[in-house]
Design an enzyme around this catalytic site. Sequence first.
Site, short mmCIF file in Angstrom:
data_model
loop_
_atom_site.label_atom_id
_atom_site.label_comp_id
_atom_site.label_asym_id
_atom_site.label_seq_id
_atom_site.Cartn_x
_atom_site.Cartn_y
_atom_site.Cartn_z
N VAL A 1 0.84 -1.19 0.00
CA VAL A 1 0.00 0.00 0.00
C VAL A 1 0.88 1.25 0.00
CG1 VAL A 1 -2.03 -1.03 1.06
CG2 VAL A 1 -0.20 -0.19 2.53
N ARG B 1 4.15 2.37 -2.53
CA ARG B 1 4.34 2.82 -3.91
C ARG B 1 4.68 1.61 -4.76
NH1 ARG B 1 1.78 6.60 -3.11
NH2 ARG B 1 2.28 8.82 -3.38
N ASP C 1 -2.18 -2.79 -4.12
CA ASP C 1 -3.02 -1.63 -4.39
C ASP C 1 -2.30 -0.60 -5.25
OD1 ASP C 1 -5.51 -0.11 -3.90
OD2 ASP C 1 -4.18 1.27 -2.84
N GLU D 1 0.53 2.38 -13.75
CA GLU D 1 -0.89 2.47 -13.44
C GLU D 1 -1.61 3.24 -14.55
OE1 GLU D 1 -1.52 4.10 -9.53
OE2 GLU D 1 -0.44 2.46 -8.54
N HIS E 1 -5.42 1.28 -6.75
CA HIS E 1 -4.88 2.43 -6.00
C HIS E 1 -6.01 3.13 -5.22
CE1 HIS E 1 -1.26 5.39 -6.00
NE2 HIS E 1 -1.92 5.46 -4.86
N SER F 1 -6.81 2.08 -1.69
CA SER F 1 -6.81 1.62 -0.30
C SER F 1 -7.14 2.72 0.69
CB SER F 1 -5.46 0.99 0.06
OG SER F 1 -4.41 1.93 -0.03
#
Length: 325
Positions: free
Chosen positions: A231, A233, A257, A262, A281, A283
């Site tokens: 959670v 990077r 996450d 991305e 992404h 969380s």
Amino acid sequence: MSGTESPVLAVLCGDKHPPDMEPIEQMAAVRYTDADGLADALRDADALFVYDFLSSAVPDAWHAANRLRWLHIASAGVDPVMFPGLRDSDVVLTNSRGVFDNSIAEYVLGQILAFAKDFARSVKLQSERTWLHRESERIQDRSAVVIGTGPIGRAIARLLRAAGMSVAGAGRTPREGDADFGTVHASGNLGEWIGEYDYVVAVAPLTEQTKGMFDTRAFDAMKDDARFINVGRGELVVTGDLVAALGSGHIAGAALDVFDIEPLPAESPLWTMDNVHVSPHMSGDFVGWRNALVGVFADNFRRWHAGRPLVNIVDKQLGYVPSSG
């Protein structure tokens, strides 16, 4: 700041303006902009609010920041704006530390419970109308190490400990007797202790020292039945090494996450691995999080406008807000 003239505030927000900005608009000349217009918005601006915290536009527009004194980013991580021009300048950098602590801690506990209780398989079996009795794991007395001892890491540690888990931490400075972690390992030596834990939770900030810290050596040192939760990077992880460790069964699973690319590309094998939980992404993104982020900025703006000390000042050499961890 000082003087009677209204300050000029540039807000990098794309096509979605931040909510609850009316009080700020009464105190400053606000320029809302997307990435393409950022350079124009920065000319003669006194402050910059990076509401679009995933944008990479600031470095390219930095040449126009001829009067900037303060930059605030609407996230805890500051890597999108951590470039030499800002690092070497006199511009004060602040972040939104504190907004996402509890929600990310809840996400981590939820993922641990999902692994232990085999929820993903239960959902799949339900969709197939299959009744298959299984035994599940208990999380009481299982062990976790939280790598990153800032406020988010501490919130995670407190929640996992309340659920009955044994928790340690890892940060720059090893020590014993920490209020939230008990033992804090040196994160630079993770291969020496990572194999002691059932769950490895990554929440470290992205710096030159932490980039790629979870690689083949780290995964080789973990227990074969350990699970990895990221959670922090995406760039903390060497993705190919993680895929290999998961595919070989060298680690039991991962809840991810954040990713180095991305959105996660459709062709990534992580999408279809049975022992991987993927989330986009999110969380920390509880209902109302955007308002909370603006609230943190607004508080700091009032401080700055009144000439009072700012909160959440980032050490630009370290890349995060210093704390005891």
